[in-house]
Design a protein around this motif. Sequence first.
Motif, PDB file in Angstrom:
ATOM      1  N   THR A   1     -38.862 -52.203 -29.649  1.00  0.00           N
ATOM      2  CA  THR A   1     -37.548 -52.547 -30.207  1.00  0.00           C
ATOM      3  C   THR A   1     -36.423 -52.236 -29.235  1.00  0.00           C
ATOM      4  O   THR A   1     -35.343 -52.816 -29.329  1.00  0.00           O
TER       5      THR A   1
ATOM      6  N   LEU B   1     -40.206 -51.169 -39.224  1.00  0.00           N
ATOM      7  CA  LEU B   1     -39.519 -51.439 -37.959  1.00  0.00           C
ATOM      8  C   LEU B   1     -39.233 -52.930 -37.799  1.00  0.00           C
ATOM      9  O   LEU B   1     -38.183 -53.309 -37.272  1.00  0.00           O
TER      10      LEU B   1
ATOM     11  N   PHE C   1     -35.397 -53.965 -37.299  1.00  0.00           N
ATOM     12  CA  PHE C   1     -34.993 -54.535 -36.007  1.00  0.00           C
ATOM     13  C   PHE C   1     -35.473 -55.987 -35.924  1.00  0.00           C
ATOM     14  O   PHE C   1     -36.384 -56.315 -35.143  1.00  0.00           O
TER      15      PHE C   1
ATOM     16  N   ALA D   1     -36.025 -57.842 -32.597  1.00  0.00           N
ATOM     17  CA  ALA D   1     -37.076 -57.400 -31.678  1.00  0.00           C
ATOM     18  C   ALA D   1     -38.294 -58.312 -31.717  1.00  0.00           C
ATOM     19  O   ALA D   1     -39.144 -58.252 -30.826  1.00  0.00           O
TER      20      ALA D   1
ATOM     21  N   LEU E   1     -40.924 -58.370 -33.788  1.00  0.00           N
ATOM     22  CA  LEU E   1     -42.208 -57.697 -33.977  1.00  0.00           C
ATOM     23  C   LEU E   1     -43.196 -58.551 -34.757  1.00  0.00           C
ATOM     24  O   LEU E   1     -44.411 -58.334 -34.673  1.00  0.00           O
TER      25      LEU E   1
END
Length: 208
Positions: free
Chosen positions: A24, A73, A77, A80, A82
């Motif tokens: 991140t 997460l 974020f 990012a 993910l």
Amino acid sequence: MEIVIGTKKWSSWSMRPWLALKHTGAPFQETLIELRQVGLSEEIGKHSPSNLVPVLKDGDLVLWDSLAICEYLAEAFPDAGLWPKDKALRALGRSVAAEMHSGFGALRTECPMELEARDKIIDLSEAAQKDIRKIAARWNQLLERSGGPFLLGAWSIADAFYTPVATRFVTYGVRLGDYGDTGLAQKYCDRLLQTPEYLAWERDALAE
């Protein structure tokens, strides 16, 4: 944000959310607890409701499961990446991450993560060999669909979950070509261990 993890040479479950958090780019505090020590449960219990690592602390929120931490997460974020934006790839990624989270018990038991070791010779059971064949097939399946270079195209939580598996294959001298790999899986395995996030983890682990 603080992440509580176990010894980096050995704690595969700690590695997974740590890699995601590192990816991140957000600043975080790291608390390292040495595993395989007397009084370990009490030490971890200061941080974790489950007496296990990893643990993520964000303000008064405490999360103690690696997959739950990674999902948190991903939501905290979103930029990012993910998880991919593509709905189908995202669903497949969650499927393979959950499969790793709950499965492949023979491989995990017989081949614990030991980053300090290379090419250890052991006799793998049929169950462990079956796990390896299944992982090689799954990697090939997803890489063929996404086009790579990672399981879902760009690096994702799914790759975080399989990075400790790649280290096991190195530690125990597993060559995926012996387990039905068409070549994609072995290249992917090698690629996982060259990401900046993993190299940072490995550098710290070998310095412990």
